[in-house]
Scaffold this active site. Structure first.
Site, PDB file in Angstrom:
ATOM      1  N   ILE A  13       0.682  -1.142  -0.193  1.00 18.26           N
ATOM      2  CA  ILE A  13       0.023   0.042   0.097  1.00 18.26           C
ATOM      3  C   ILE A  13       0.930   1.174  -0.206  1.00 18.26           C
ATOM      4  O   ILE A  13       0.583   2.394  -0.841  1.00 18.26           O
ATOM      5  CB  ILE A  13      -0.988   0.112   1.198  1.00 18.26           C
ATOM      6  CG1 ILE A  13      -2.052  -1.208   1.116  1.00 18.26           C
ATOM      7  CG2 ILE A  13      -1.558   1.188   1.465  1.00 18.26           C
ATOM      8  CD1 ILE A  13      -2.835  -1.369   2.192  1.00 18.26           C
ATOM      9  N   ASP A  32      11.544   3.262   4.798  1.00 17.37           N
ATOM     10  CA  ASP A  32      11.322   1.416   4.898  1.00 17.37           C
ATOM     11  C   ASP A  32      12.613   1.104   5.578  1.00 17.37           C
ATOM     12  O   ASP A  32      13.719   1.518   5.407  1.00 17.37           O
ATOM     13  CB  ASP A  32      11.230   0.838   3.575  1.00 17.37           C
ATOM     14  CG  ASP A  32      10.209  -0.422   3.839  1.00 17.37           C
ATOM     15  OD1 ASP A  32       8.884  -0.567   3.550  1.00 17.37           O
ATOM     16  OD2 ASP A  32      10.659  -1.377   4.471  1.00 17.37           O
ATOM     17  N   ASN A  81       2.075   4.575   7.380  1.00 14.39           N
ATOM     18  CA  ASN A  81       1.653   3.308   6.775  1.00 14.39           C
ATOM     19  C   ASN A  81       2.439   2.194   7.231  1.00 14.39           C
ATOM     20  O   ASN A  81       1.932   1.030   7.137  1.00 14.39           O
ATOM     21  CB  ASN A  81       1.718   3.609   5.264  1.00 14.39           C
ATOM     22  CG  ASN A  81       1.604   2.258   4.439  1.00 14.39           C
ATOM     23  OD1 ASN A  81       0.574   1.727   4.378  1.00 14.39           O
ATOM     24  ND2 ASN A  81       2.687   1.703   3.931  1.00 14.39           N
ATOM     25  N   SER A 132      -6.712  -0.299  10.349  1.00 12.50           N
ATOM     26  CA  SER A 132      -7.386  -1.501   9.523  1.00 12.50           C
ATOM     27  C   SER A 132      -8.665  -2.000  10.201  1.00 12.50           C
ATOM     28  O   SER A 132      -9.214  -1.470  11.149  1.00 12.50           O
ATOM     29  CB  SER A 132      -6.192  -2.650  10.197  1.00 12.50           C
ATOM     30  OG  SER A 132      -6.823  -3.931   9.730  1.00 12.50           O
ATOM     31  N   TYR A 145      -2.353  -7.193  16.972  1.00  8.93           N
ATOM     32  CA  TYR A 145      -2.609  -6.434  15.852  1.00  8.93           C
ATOM     33  C   TYR A 145      -3.810  -5.433  15.892  1.00  8.93           C
ATOM     34  O   TYR A 145      -3.745  -4.352  15.791  1.00  8.93           O
ATOM     35  CB  TYR A 145      -2.652  -7.302  14.668  1.00  8.93           C
ATOM     36  CG  TYR A 145      -2.839  -6.643  13.019  1.00  8.93           C
ATOM     37  CD1 TYR A 145      -1.688  -5.878  12.586  1.00  8.93           C
ATOM     38  CD2 TYR A 145      -3.975  -6.578  12.618  1.00  8.93           C
ATOM     39  CE1 TYR A 145      -1.760  -5.278  11.403  1.00  8.93           C
ATOM     40  CE2 TYR A 145      -4.080  -6.105  11.268  1.00  8.93           C
ATOM     41  CZ  TYR A 145      -3.012  -5.373  10.848  1.00  8.93           C
ATOM     42  OH  TYR A 145      -3.080  -4.775   9.527  1.00  8.93           O
ATOM     43  N   LYS A 149      -4.118  -1.437  16.081  1.00  4.96           N
ATOM     44  CA  LYS A 149      -4.918  -0.598  15.205  1.00  4.96           C
ATOM     45  C   LYS A 149      -5.831   0.331  15.749  1.00  4.96           C
ATOM     46  O   LYS A 149      -6.233   1.415  15.446  1.00  4.96           O
ATOM     47  CB  LYS A 149      -5.493  -1.469  14.112  1.00  4.96           C
ATOM     48  CG  LYS A 149      -4.156  -2.042  13.192  1.00  4.96           C
ATOM     49  CD  LYS A 149      -3.372  -0.971  12.577  1.00  4.96           C
ATOM     50  CE  LYS A 149      -2.387  -1.482  11.573  1.00  4.96           C
ATOM     51  NZ  LYS A 149      -1.532  -0.524  10.792  1.00  4.96           N
ATOM     52  N   VAL A 178      -6.098  -6.746   1.604  1.00  5.61           N
ATOM     53  CA  VAL A 178      -5.460  -6.638   0.304  1.00  5.61           C
ATOM     54  C   VAL A 178      -4.312  -7.599   0.401  1.00  5.61           C
ATOM     55  O   VAL A 178      -3.515  -8.048   1.230  1.00  5.61           O
ATOM     56  CB  VAL A 178      -4.813  -5.280   0.143  1.00  5.61           C
ATOM     57  CG1 VAL A 178      -3.998  -4.899  -0.878  1.00  5.61           C
ATOM     58  CG2 VAL A 178      -5.903  -4.327   0.568  1.00  5.61           C
TER      59      VAL A 178
HETATM   60  P1  NAD Z   1       3.564  -4.763   3.506  1.00  2.00           P
HETATM   61  O1  NAD Z   1       4.092  -5.622   4.302  1.00  2.00           O
HETATM   62  O2  NAD Z   1       3.586  -5.038   2.023  1.00  2.00           O
HETATM   63  O3  NAD Z   1       4.504  -3.316   3.582  1.00  2.00           O
HETATM   64  C1  NAD Z   1       4.790  -2.975   4.834  1.00  2.00           C
HETATM   65  C2  NAD Z   1       6.101  -2.144   4.551  1.00  2.00           C
HETATM   66  O4  NAD Z   1       6.542  -1.486   6.060  1.00  2.00           O
HETATM   67  C3  NAD Z   1       6.917  -3.343   4.340  1.00  2.00           C
HETATM   68  O5  NAD Z   1       8.000  -2.716   3.167  1.00  2.00           O
HETATM   69  C4  NAD Z   1       7.953  -3.178   5.761  1.00  2.00           C
HETATM   70  O6  NAD Z   1       9.278  -3.483   5.370  1.00  2.00           O
HETATM   71  C5  NAD Z   1       7.679  -1.880   6.440  1.00  2.00           C
HETATM   72  N1  NAD Z   1       7.968  -1.802   7.733  1.00  2.00           N
HETATM   73  C6  NAD Z   1       7.553  -2.679   8.455  1.00  2.00           C
HETATM   74  N2  NAD Z   1       8.171  -2.298   9.971  1.00  2.00           N
HETATM   75  C7  NAD Z   1       8.735  -1.182   9.560  1.00  2.00           C
HETATM   76  C8  NAD Z   1       9.712  -0.227  10.434  1.00  2.00           C
HETATM   77  N3  NAD Z   1       9.707  -0.445  11.847  1.00  2.00           N
HETATM   78  N4  NAD Z   1      10.275   0.907   9.873  1.00  2.00           N
HETATM   79  C9  NAD Z   1      10.139   0.875   8.372  1.00  2.00           C
HETATM   80  N5  NAD Z   1       9.369   0.281   7.613  1.00  2.00           N
HETATM   81  C10 NAD Z   1       8.773  -0.714   8.240  1.00  2.00           C
HETATM   82  O7  NAD Z   1       2.132  -4.350   3.989  1.00  2.00           O
HETATM   83  P2  NAD Z   1       0.774  -3.710   3.566  1.00  2.00           P
HETATM   84  O8  NAD Z   1      -0.197  -4.611   3.449  1.00  2.00           O
HETATM   85  O9  NAD Z   1       1.065  -2.690   2.281  1.00  2.00           O
HETATM   86  O10 NAD Z   1       0.575  -2.791   4.703  1.00  2.00           O
HETATM   87  C11 NAD Z   1       0.433  -1.394   4.858  1.00  2.00           C
HETATM   88  C12 NAD Z   1      -0.425  -1.001   6.011  1.00  2.00           C
HETATM   89  O11 NAD Z   1      -1.618  -1.149   5.908  1.00  2.00           O
HETATM   90  C13 NAD Z   1       0.267  -1.607   7.447  1.00  2.00           C
HETATM   91  O12 NAD Z   1      -0.082  -0.722   8.360  1.00  2.00           O
HETATM   92  C14 NAD Z   1      -0.921  -2.657   7.410  1.00  2.00           C
HETATM   93  O13 NAD Z   1      -1.209  -2.912   8.912  1.00  2.00           O
HETATM   94  C15 NAD Z   1      -2.197  -2.005   6.914  1.00  2.00           C
HETATM   95  N6  NAD Z   1      -3.415  -2.928   6.327  1.00  2.00           N
HETATM   96  C16 NAD Z   1      -2.896  -3.721   5.605  1.00  2.00           C
HETATM   97  C17 NAD Z   1      -4.153  -4.906   5.080  1.00  2.00           C
HETATM   98  C18 NAD Z   1      -3.529  -5.717   4.353  1.00  2.00           C
HETATM   99  O14 NAD Z   1      -4.803  -6.647   3.983  1.00  2.00           O
HETATM  100  N7  NAD Z   1      -2.698  -5.866   3.378  1.00  2.00           N
HETATM  101  C19 NAD Z   1      -5.251  -4.600   5.912  1.00  2.00           C
HETATM  102  C20 NAD Z   1      -5.337  -3.697   6.824  1.00  2.00           C
HETATM  103  C21 NAD Z   1      -4.418  -2.700   7.267  1.00  2.00           C
END
Ligand code: NAD
Length: 248
Positions: A13, A32, A81, A132, A145, A149, A178
């Protein structure tokens, strides 16, 4: 040219949001902690700065703001994010697992926003936190988790309440499922089927469908929107019992 900081920008995202803001003429500081994936993601992108920092560390949070200001001169939007998911029963969620989730999802969001407050006041900028649906509605296995959130949702309202008088807006986007690396690491086939059943639109969302809501909240088009929690979730949060029976 407006400037955004996007954490967790190496993939998922965060990367989709980076690309949408760049297309709208913004500059983006991509944050990141996975430096290799971050460099790979930034290849071929103009007007970006890559900062391989860990948002959960107070000193690194301050560094992110300082380094962005020194490269780009201002910050108009902060997108918190970056996050991790860890699904497990309450009994198996030991303190280390609990703290790991809290330190990134909640502490990191708090620390980076706090470090950015002064500079966001100067631009009357925007904070967009990523919550979330697991923070809106409780479910099994999400004690850490989901609680992290839910706290991000409330933190957003605290930020909106306190920073509004300086013209700084704070909103929260709550994605539904997602197919990112984060989700696929914890979604079993059973969970995937349950989500399909519980979502009126009957499907997972895409990174871009979440990013477009984030991008809107960063923009001047949302200039009178603050303190809001917007689920981009195919209708998950709005429903109760009955959907699966109707579909049969
Ligand atoms: P993803 O794992 O593809 O991307 C998350 C990124 O955050 C990764 O590149 C990771 O290296 C980076 N990251 C994690 N911890 C870190 C830190 N301490 N410092 C710097 N970077 C860090 O995940 P995503 O699905 O794109 O998630 C993005 C956001 O959306 C998150 O907050 C997640 O909780 C939220 N979310 C995702 C979903 C889903 O279904 N994918 C649903 C609800 C909420």
């Amino acid at each position: 040219m407006k400037v955004a900081i996007i954490t967790g920008a190496a993939r998922g995202i965060g990367l989709a949001t980076t690309k949408q803001l760049l297309a709208k003429g913004w500059k983006v500081a991509m944050i990141d902690w996975d430096g290799a994936e971050l460099s790979e993601a930034a290849k071929g992108l103009d007007n970006v700065l890559t900062l391989p920092h860990d948002i959960s560390q107070p000193e690194q949070a301050k560094q992110i703001i300082a380094e962005t200001l020194s490269a780009f001169g201002q910050i108009d939007a902060l997108v918190n994010n970056a996050g991790i998911a860890d699904f497990g029963p309450i009994e198996d969620t030991d303190f280390a697992r609990w703290r790991a989730v809290m330190s990134i999802n909640l502490d990191g969001t708090f620390l980076l926003s706090q470090a950015a407050t002064d500079t966001l006041k100067a631009t009357k900028g925007a904070i967009v936190n990523i919550g979330s649906i697991s923070g809106l509605r409780a479910s099994t296995l999400r004690v850490a988790y989901g609680t992290s959130k839910a706290a991000v949702i409330h933190l957003t309202k605290q930020q909106a309440a306190e920073l509004g008088e300086y013209g700084v807006r704070a909103n929260c986007v709550c994605p539904g499922p997602v197919r990112t690396k984060l989700a696929m690491a914890v979604h079993t086939q059973d969970i995937i089927d349950s989500y399909h059943d519980a979502i009126p639109l009957n499907r997972y969302g895409s990174e871009d469908e979440i990013a477009s809501v984030i991008t809107f909240l960063c923009s001047d088009e949302a200039s009178y929107v603050t303190g809001q929690v917007i689920a981009s979730d195919g209708g998950f949060e709005s429903t109760g019992v009955g959907l699966p029976s109707l579909r049969k």
